[in-house]
Design an enzyme around this catalytic site. Sequence first.
Site, short mmCIF file in Angstrom:
data_model
loop_
_atom_site.label_atom_id
_atom_site.label_comp_id
_atom_site.label_asym_id
_atom_site.label_seq_id
_atom_site.Cartn_x
_atom_site.Cartn_y
_atom_site.Cartn_z
N PHE A 127 59.01 71.67 68.51
CA PHE A 127 58.50 72.26 69.74
C PHE A 127 59.71 72.83 70.47
O PHE A 127 60.74 72.16 70.60
CB PHE A 127 57.80 71.19 70.61
CG PHE A 127 57.13 71.79 71.80
CD1 PHE A 127 55.88 72.37 71.68
CD2 PHE A 127 57.76 71.84 73.03
CE1 PHE A 127 55.26 72.96 72.77
CE2 PHE A 127 57.15 72.43 74.12
CZ PHE A 127 55.89 72.99 73.99
N ASP A 203 60.50 62.37 69.10
CA ASP A 203 59.55 62.98 70.03
C ASP A 203 58.16 62.63 69.51
O ASP A 203 57.73 63.12 68.46
CB ASP A 203 59.77 64.50 70.06
CG ASP A 203 58.80 65.22 71.00
OD1 ASP A 203 57.77 64.63 71.35
OD2 ASP A 203 59.08 66.38 71.35
N TYR A 228 50.05 63.69 79.00
CA TYR A 228 48.87 64.53 79.25
C TYR A 228 48.11 64.93 78.00
O TYR A 228 47.09 65.60 78.09
CB TYR A 228 49.25 65.78 80.06
CG TYR A 228 50.42 66.60 79.52
CD1 TYR A 228 50.25 67.49 78.48
CD2 TYR A 228 51.69 66.48 80.09
CE1 TYR A 228 51.32 68.23 77.99
CE2 TYR A 228 52.76 67.21 79.61
CZ TYR A 228 52.57 68.09 78.56
OH TYR A 228 53.62 68.82 78.08
N LYS A 229 48.59 64.54 76.83
CA LYS A 229 47.87 64.90 75.61
C LYS A 229 46.95 63.73 75.21
O LYS A 229 45.89 63.54 75.78
CB LYS A 229 48.87 65.20 74.48
CG LYS A 229 49.80 66.38 74.76
CD LYS A 229 50.77 66.55 73.59
CE LYS A 229 51.90 67.50 73.91
NZ LYS A 229 51.49 68.90 74.00
N ARG A 377 44.70 75.98 66.08
CA ARG A 377 44.99 74.53 66.05
C ARG A 377 43.77 73.77 66.55
O ARG A 377 43.22 74.07 67.62
CB ARG A 377 46.18 74.28 66.97
CG ARG A 377 47.00 73.08 66.63
CD ARG A 377 48.30 73.08 67.38
NE ARG A 377 48.14 73.11 68.83
CZ ARG A 377 48.96 72.52 69.69
NH1 ARG A 377 50.00 71.85 69.25
NH2 ARG A 377 48.77 72.60 70.97
C1 LIG Z 1 56.23 67.98 70.63
C2 LIG Z 1 56.39 68.34 72.07
N1 LIG Z 1 57.55 68.04 72.69
C3 LIG Z 1 57.75 68.37 73.97
C4 LIG Z 1 56.78 69.01 74.72
C5 LIG Z 1 57.06 69.40 76.14
O1 LIG Z 1 56.70 68.42 77.04
P1 LIG Z 1 57.01 68.56 78.59
O2 LIG Z 1 56.37 69.83 79.05
O3 LIG Z 1 56.39 67.34 79.19
O4 LIG Z 1 58.47 68.59 78.79
C6 LIG Z 1 55.55 69.32 74.13
C7 LIG Z 1 54.49 70.00 74.92
O5 LIG Z 1 53.47 70.42 74.46
C8 LIG Z 1 55.37 68.99 72.76
O6 LIG Z 1 54.23 69.31 72.13
#
Ligand SMILES: Cc1ncc(COP(=O)(O)O)c(C=O)c1O
Length: 418
Positions: A127, A203, A228-229, A377
Site C-alpha cells: 500500500f 502491516d 476502519y476496515k 476488488r
Molecule cells: C495496507 C494498508 N496500509 C496502510 C493504509 C493507510 O492507513 P491510514 O490511512 O490509516 O494511514 C491502508 C489504507 O487503506 C492500507 O490498506
Amino acid sequence: MVPLTADDLEKLDQSDRLRSVRDQFELSPDVVYLDGNSLGPLPKATPARLEKAIRQEWGKDLINSWNKHNWVSLPLTIGAKLAKLVGAGPDEVACCDSVSVNLYKVLSAALELRPDRMTILTEESNFPTDTYIIQGLMRQLGNHHTLRFCDPTSLEHPGSSHQLDDSVAVVLLSHVNYVSGRLLDMAAVTSNAYRAGALTIWDTAHSAGALPVDLGASGADFAVGCGYKYLNGGPGAPGWVYVARQHQAGAQQPLSGWFGHAAPFDFERNFRPAEGIRNQLCGTPPILSMIALEVGVDLACQVPMKHVRDKSNALIRVFLQLTDERLASHGFSVASPRDPSICGSQVCLRHSNGYPIMQALVAHKVIGDFRSPDILRFGFCPLYTCFVDVWRAVEVLCDVMVNKEWDQPEFHKKKAVT
Ligand SMILES: Cc1ncc(COP(=O)(O)O)c(C=O)c1O
C-alpha cells in the site's frame, strides 16, 4: 464440478454459524456490501453508544469524563481488547493514530535498534503509504539508508532469499497485500528475518479482524493495524500499534508527545517516556472516534477468528466457482490467489474496463471498489456477508456485462475515491 445454484447458496446461509452476526450491522437488505476491506459498515450499537458519549459523558459530565468514564485509558483498554484478536499480550497493543503515523513511529524505533544496518527491505506492491513513510523517514535521517524491494513470498522459505543479508535492519511487509490479497506466512518470514538479525514490522490492515493473526506466536517485533476496515470503527477510525514486550523499553518512538510521558499530568519540562506500550501514544486521543471503534472491536471479539476464516474461505470458494462458470467469458481473470490458505478475505478480478464496470455495479447496490489500473476488488467480510450476496453480486455483474451497461459515459467519469 456441478454448477452452483441460488438454492445451494441459500442452504449455505442456513447452516452458517455466523448468520446472526449480520443483524448487528446497519445494512440494508438490498445492498450487497463487498467493501468492508475499505470501510466497514456501521454496527447498530454504535449510534446509541456515541449518543451516550456525547450527551452524557461530554454534555453532562464534561471534563470529569477523562477520569469518571476512563477516557484517559481508552487507548490501552481498547488496545488490550485488540490484542486478543491478534495474538498479543494485553500490554503490547495501544490504540492510537493512523496506520501511517504508527508505521512512522515503529520504523523509527526499529531503525534505532539496528544502528549498524542500513537496508529497509519491503515489497514494491505495498500500500503506497508504507513506502512513502519509509521514504520520508529515510530523507529525515539524511538518506543514509537504502530502500530495497523484494518479492515478499521469497522470504517465506528458509535460506532461499539472498535478500536477507546482514545489511537488513528492518523487513516491513503487509500481512495481506491490499491489491492481490496474497497472505504471507507471518511466522515463516519473521523467523527467517530473525535468523538474519533483522527486525520485522507487519502491516495488518487487511488481516486483523478478517482472519487469525498471531503476532506473539510468530515472534513479530512490531505491527500496525487499521480501525476502519475489518474492525468496523467508522471512517477515519484510529489505528493501533503493537510493540513486542522485549522491545518496549529499548524502542524509542520519535513523536514524544505528552500522552507518552511517564507522568503527563506532572507537566515536567523534559520528556520521560512512559514504561511499556503507553510510550507509543503522542497527543490527546480522539475520544469519540475511539468509542465508536470500541463497539466494532467488541463485536469482532464475540466470534472466534477461526469461524470467521472458515466462512471467508467458503465465500471466496463460491465466488471463484461462479466467476469461472459465468464471468470468464466476459474477459475477467482472477488476480488473487486461488488457494485459500494464501489468500486474505478478498478476491480481485482483473478487467481492462474495471473502473466503469465497478461503477455500474455500485449503481446496482453491489458495492466493491477499484484499484488502478485494472483491478475490481471484492471483500468478503464474514461477519455480515451472506452466501446469497455472492450469488447476487455475480448475477448483477453478468447483467452489467451482457447489457454493456458499464459503457455509459457516467460510469467512465473518475471519482476522487475509487
Ligand atoms: C495496507 C494498508 N496500509 C496502510 C493504509 C493507510 O492507513 P491510514 O490511512 O490509516 O494511514 C491502508 C489504507 O487503506 C492500507 O490498506
